[in-house]
Design an enzyme around this catalytic site. Sequence first.
Site, short mmCIF file in Angstrom:
data_model
loop_
_atom_site.label_atom_id
_atom_site.label_comp_id
_atom_site.label_asym_id
_atom_site.label_seq_id
_atom_site.Cartn_x
_atom_site.Cartn_y
_atom_site.Cartn_z
N HIS A 155 2.28 -6.20 2.50
CA HIS A 155 3.18 -5.87 1.38
C HIS A 155 3.50 -4.39 1.33
O HIS A 155 4.50 -4.00 0.72
CB HIS A 155 2.60 -6.38 0.05
CG HIS A 155 1.53 -5.52 -0.54
ND1 HIS A 155 0.19 -5.76 -0.35
CD2 HIS A 155 1.60 -4.41 -1.31
CE1 HIS A 155 -0.50 -4.84 -1.00
NE2 HIS A 155 0.32 -4.01 -1.58
N ASP A 210 -1.45 -11.27 4.07
CA ASP A 210 -1.02 -9.90 3.75
C ASP A 210 -1.59 -8.88 4.75
O ASP A 210 -2.50 -8.12 4.45
CB ASP A 210 -1.48 -9.57 2.32
CG ASP A 210 -0.81 -8.34 1.76
OD1 ASP A 210 0.09 -7.79 2.43
OD2 ASP A 210 -1.18 -7.92 0.65
N GLY A 256 -1.88 1.88 -4.97
CA GLY A 256 -1.98 3.02 -4.05
C GLY A 256 -3.13 2.86 -3.06
O GLY A 256 -3.17 3.53 -2.04
N SER A 296 -3.76 -0.08 -1.72
CA SER A 296 -3.34 -1.20 -0.87
C SER A 296 -3.33 -0.83 0.61
O SER A 296 -2.97 0.29 0.97
CB SER A 296 -1.92 -1.63 -1.23
OG SER A 296 -1.98 -2.50 -2.31
N GLY A 297 -3.69 -1.81 1.42
CA GLY A 297 -3.67 -1.61 2.86
C GLY A 297 -4.95 -1.00 3.39
O GLY A 297 -5.24 -1.06 4.57
N1 ARG Z 1 -1.03 -4.07 -4.72
C1 ARG Z 1 -1.62 -2.80 -4.98
C2 ARG Z 1 -0.99 -1.72 -4.13
O1 ARG Z 1 0.07 -1.94 -3.61
C3 ARG Z 1 -3.11 -2.80 -4.84
C4 ARG Z 1 -3.71 -3.74 -5.77
C5 ARG Z 1 -5.16 -3.74 -5.78
N2 ARG Z 1 -5.46 -4.11 -7.11
C6 ARG Z 1 -6.64 -4.45 -7.53
N3 ARG Z 1 -6.79 -4.66 -8.78
N4 ARG Z 1 -7.63 -4.57 -6.70
O2 ARG Z 1 -1.47 -0.61 -4.04
#
Ligand code: ARG
Length: 308
Positions: free
Chosen positions: A86, A139, A256, A258-259
């Site tokens: 994503h 993902d 932030g 993510s990944g």
């Molecule tokens: N989707 C989020 C991103 O793009 C990260 C989400 C992680 N969230 C969580 N509650 N663990 O950075």
Amino acid sequence: MIRCISFLALIATAMAQSFGTCGKPTMSQPDISFTAGSRIVGGQEAAEGAWPFIVALLLDNGEEYYPSQFCGGSIIRRQWIATAGHCLADMENDEIVRRVRVVIGVNNLEDAMRNTSKVLRVVKVVKHPSYDKRTTNNDVALLKLEKQLNFDSKVQPICLPTHDAHDTRLAANVDYSTGRKACFVAGWGLLREQEQLGSRAPGTTIGGGSNRLSQVAVDMFTDRECTQYLAKVGITYTDKMICLGFPQGGADSCQGDSGGPLVCKDKDGHWELSGIVSYGVGCARANLPGVYTNVYNLKSFIDSNTLN
Ligand code: ARG
């Protein structure tokens, strides 16, 4: 012949991994015994060199703008980064190659702004063909770097998992009070759910939440628990996901992050990339674990695209 050679390459890579050339930070390690703080969400600042396999993904915003960190990633081979699908889903591959930069070997992102050898370009992008934007299933995406990395104390690969994330028999850190396996996640993302990504004054932070790397420990939930927790908020949990956190909340990755890597330690002392920060509803809420990509169940996609 070709098939035979690639088979040998596969064996060699598997051997290199079992001989400990991955997942063994030499300077420092994430430490299970710490007091809760406020970094990532509920965590602490990472020690120098404790995450030699983490990278930051920055978006080049052109000459007069500061680059912005938008995701994390992990070094899995000399020339390959694993990240979340994503993170890259809204960009075409040619735009990714033009604009995305990979920062290696730093805790503080400002250090990369002073040292261009820590900022690399991407030459190839492999998105998972079945990544589903609606459900965030599968993902994962892979980035090939412009050159092979030289590994040192601050730049090292993380091991791909050798066994299912829920297997606690080989786990080093099992939370005695719950019987759950404790793992670590790190990133430059938000320190609180209420914060907004990139809300700091321009030029003051590169990191989405912080310029300095943060880490936190989270517990691995069973598939059954994940299914139940996530069904309540309308999320379909699949075998390409794992979920971690605490029933009472308080510790989590956030926007932030993510990944970036979710790593678990084995009894023999090496760390594995069990998960990739994928999504969540808010951050660190009670009964709402963070969702991570199940790297073990996507290993054949990763191997078949990076072993060449
Ligand atoms: N989707 C989020 C991103 O793009 C990260 C989400 C992680 N969230 C969580 N509650 N663990 O950075």
